[in-house]
Scaffold this active site. Structure first.
Site, short mmCIF file in Angstrom:
data_model
loop_
_atom_site.label_atom_id
_atom_site.label_comp_id
_atom_site.label_asym_id
_atom_site.label_seq_id
_atom_site.Cartn_x
_atom_site.Cartn_y
_atom_site.Cartn_z
N HIS A 3 -29.52 9.36 -4.85
CA HIS A 3 -30.66 8.57 -4.39
C HIS A 3 -31.94 9.20 -4.92
O HIS A 3 -32.05 10.42 -5.00
CB HIS A 3 -30.70 8.46 -2.86
CG HIS A 3 -30.62 9.78 -2.15
ND1 HIS A 3 -29.45 10.48 -2.05
CD2 HIS A 3 -31.57 10.53 -1.55
CE1 HIS A 3 -29.67 11.60 -1.38
NE2 HIS A 3 -30.95 11.67 -1.08
N ASP A 15 -36.89 4.96 4.08
CA ASP A 15 -36.25 6.16 4.62
C ASP A 15 -36.41 6.17 6.15
O ASP A 15 -37.47 5.84 6.69
CB ASP A 15 -36.89 7.42 4.02
CG ASP A 15 -36.02 8.65 4.22
OD1 ASP A 15 -35.48 9.17 3.23
OD2 ASP A 15 -35.87 9.09 5.39
#
Ligand code: 5GP
Ligand code: ZN
Length: 114
Positions: free
Chosen positions: A100, A30
């Site tokens: 996700h 991320d």
């Protein structure tokens, strides 16, 4: 989807740090980590939420969880503990409208989540 940031990452139009990839899913770091380890498991096919996946595409769930399982083992997250999160809709904090699963690890997580 032309303007979807995760579709662009999947097409390699935006760079990302890939932890795992196979024919149906990728796992990336991320950009704005919320824990010492923060990965995103993303199916290659674009759907905004898990409830939008039609019956004939349901192998997506199996392959997505395989990608998560491989990542947990590779990164030894099972030794630290980990949390999986899927946000859907503005009220749940979804900002990228492509399924996700957040994989978070390396710190304590509280319950209930905020
Ligand atoms: P959501 O808020 O939709 O559940 O999560 C979207 C996540 O995608 C956020 O944690 C955000 O930091 C991450 N993200 C957004 N744009 C990018 C990007 O271009 N690259 C990567 N690696 N992560 C991104
Ligand atoms: Zn997409």
């Amino acid at each position: 989807m032309d303007d979807c940031v995760f579709c662009k990452i999947i097409r390699n139009e935006i760079p990302s740090k890939k932890i795992y990839e196979d024919e149906s899913a990728i796992v990336i770091s991320d950009l704005n980590p919320q824990a010492p380890h923060h990965f995103l498991a993303i199916p290659r096919k674009h759907f905004a939420g898990i409830h939008e996946v039609p019956g004939e595409e349901e192998t997506l769930f199996e392959t997505l969880f395989r990608a998560i399982s491989e990542t947990v083992k590779r990164e030894k997250l099972n030794e630290k503990g980990y949390r999986l999160v899927i946000n859907y809709g503005e009220k749940a904090g979804q900002t990228v409208h492509h399924i996700h699963v957040h994989i978070l690890s390396g710190r304590e997580f509280h319950w209930p989540p905020g």
